[in-house]
Design a protein around this motif. Structure first.
Motif, short mmCIF file in Angstrom:
data_model
loop_
_atom_site.label_atom_id
_atom_site.label_comp_id
_atom_site.label_asym_id
_atom_site.label_seq_id
_atom_site.Cartn_x
_atom_site.Cartn_y
_atom_site.Cartn_z
N TRP A 12 0.88 -1.28 0.08
CA TRP A 12 -0.01 0.06 -0.04
C TRP A 12 0.88 1.30 -0.24
CZ3 TRP A 12 -4.49 0.67 -1.99
CH2 TRP A 12 -5.11 -0.32 -1.97
N GLN A 13 1.95 1.30 0.90
CA GLN A 13 2.78 2.39 0.67
C GLN A 13 3.27 2.58 -0.77
OE1 GLN A 13 6.10 1.87 3.57
NE2 GLN A 13 4.56 1.41 5.12
N VAL A 14 3.61 1.64 -1.20
CA VAL A 14 4.23 1.74 -2.80
C VAL A 14 3.14 2.23 -3.75
CG1 VAL A 14 5.26 0.47 -4.76
CG2 VAL A 14 5.97 -0.09 -2.39
N ILE A 15 1.89 1.72 -3.54
CA ILE A 15 0.75 2.18 -4.37
C ILE A 15 0.60 3.57 -4.32
CG2 ILE A 15 -1.80 1.86 -4.83
CD1 ILE A 15 -1.38 -1.05 -4.32
N LYS A 16 0.42 4.06 -3.00
CA LYS A 16 0.10 5.40 -2.70
C LYS A 16 1.33 6.39 -2.95
CE LYS A 16 -1.09 4.51 1.61
NZ LYS A 16 -1.35 4.79 3.16
N GLY A 17 2.32 5.92 -2.98
CA GLY A 17 3.56 6.78 -3.52
C GLY A 17 3.67 6.65 -5.00
N VAL A 18 3.19 5.82 -5.77
CA VAL A 18 2.98 5.91 -7.17
C VAL A 18 2.03 6.87 -7.57
CG1 VAL A 18 2.57 4.47 -9.03
CG2 VAL A 18 4.22 3.44 -7.55
N ALA A 19 0.89 6.71 -6.87
CA ALA A 19 -0.29 7.41 -7.06
C ALA A 19 0.27 8.92 -6.90
CB ALA A 19 -1.59 7.05 -6.25
N LEU A 20 0.47 9.28 -5.74
CA LEU A 20 1.02 10.69 -5.55
C LEU A 20 2.31 11.06 -6.77
CD1 LEU A 20 1.25 13.35 -3.91
CD2 LEU A 20 3.02 12.22 -2.58
N ALA A 21 3.13 10.43 -7.16
CA ALA A 21 3.97 10.63 -7.93
C ALA A 21 3.22 10.99 -9.38
CB ALA A 21 4.97 9.69 -8.15
N LEU A 22 2.58 10.27 -9.70
CA LEU A 22 1.63 10.45 -10.97
C LEU A 22 0.75 11.53 -10.93
CD1 LEU A 22 0.49 6.57 -11.74
CD2 LEU A 22 1.93 7.97 -13.08
N VAL A 23 0.23 12.13 -9.70
CA VAL A 23 -0.77 13.21 -9.81
C VAL A 23 0.52 14.55 -9.92
CG1 VAL A 23 -1.94 14.69 -8.16
CG2 VAL A 23 -2.34 12.22 -8.57
N ILE A 24 1.56 14.43 -9.10
CA ILE A 24 2.36 15.56 -9.16
C ILE A 24 3.09 15.62 -10.41
CG2 ILE A 24 4.83 16.19 -8.44
CD1 ILE A 24 4.07 15.08 -5.70
N SER A 25 3.23 14.53 -11.09
CA SER A 25 3.81 14.64 -12.41
C SER A 25 2.89 15.29 -13.61
CB SER A 25 4.24 13.19 -12.93
OG SER A 25 4.87 13.23 -14.21
N LEU A 26 1.73 14.69 -13.41
CA LEU A 26 0.70 15.11 -14.62
C LEU A 26 0.57 16.85 -14.10
CD1 LEU A 26 -1.33 14.69 -16.76
CD2 LEU A 26 -2.88 14.04 -14.80
N VAL A 27 0.35 17.23 -12.89
CA VAL A 27 0.11 18.42 -12.73
C VAL A 27 1.17 19.47 -13.08
CG1 VAL A 27 -0.13 20.42 -10.94
CG2 VAL A 27 -1.50 18.21 -10.63
N ALA A 28 2.62 18.90 -12.82
CA ALA A 28 3.69 19.87 -13.16
C ALA A 28 3.98 19.67 -14.60
CB ALA A 28 4.78 18.95 -12.67
N ALA A 29 3.43 18.54 -15.26
CA ALA A 29 3.35 18.59 -16.86
C ALA A 29 2.74 19.54 -17.68
CB ALA A 29 3.30 17.19 -17.58
N VAL A 30 1.28 19.60 -17.00
CA VAL A 30 0.49 20.66 -17.44
C VAL A 30 1.08 22.14 -17.21
CG1 VAL A 30 -1.96 21.61 -17.10
CG2 VAL A 30 -1.76 19.15 -17.25
N ILE A 31 1.33 22.30 -16.07
CA ILE A 31 1.89 23.48 -15.73
C ILE A 31 3.06 24.16 -16.79
CG2 ILE A 31 2.99 25.08 -13.96
CD1 ILE A 31 1.39 23.58 -11.92
#
Length: 128
Positions: A12-31
């Motif tokens: 679960w730590q890995v899954i949540k870490g991946v999810a957070l990383a994907l969200v951060i990456s997507l938001v940063a890419a859009v910006i």
């Protein structure tokens, strides 16, 4: 029984870490895409900035969610899974699923950033 619970928590730590990383990456890419759209920045900065944003995303996912033991391995998991999922997501958005040696470099660099961040996360939380 305790090892099963610990294993499940690690997953679960890995899954949540991946999810957070994907969200951060997507938001940063859009910006970043909007910054590029409205500025006269040269194209040569796109790749280094994207790699830096990915590294920040992986590090954030590991630092926020990795706890307990085996932070190094959990961080590697976050880095590898993030890299695979981001490749699939951004390839789907761009419509190009071609493979190149850069994918291997991204997998290895994400795993390295994740490993370092995961190790830091468990050791910082022990002393804090």
């Amino acid at each position: 029984m305790d090892s099963e619970t610990s294993y499940g928590k690690g997953i679960w730590q890995v899954i949540k870490g991946v999810a957070l990383a994907l969200v951060i990456s997507l938001v940063a890419a859009v910006i970043f895409a909007n910054v590029l759209r409205f500025s006269a920045l040269p194209d040569r900065i796109i790749y280094p900035v994207n790699q830096t944003l990915k590294a920040i995303a992986v590090a954030s996912g590991a630092l926020v969610f990795v706890r307990g033991e085996k932070g190094f391995l959990k961080g590697i998991g976050i880095g590898l899974l993030f890299s695979a999922f981001s490749y699939l997501a951004f390839s789907a958005i761009g419509g190009d699923f071609s493979l190149s040696w850069l994918i291997i470099v991204e997998l290895l660099s994400s795993a390295l950033v994740g490993a370092i961040s995961g190790a830091l996360a468990v050791n910082l939380k022990k002393s804090g």
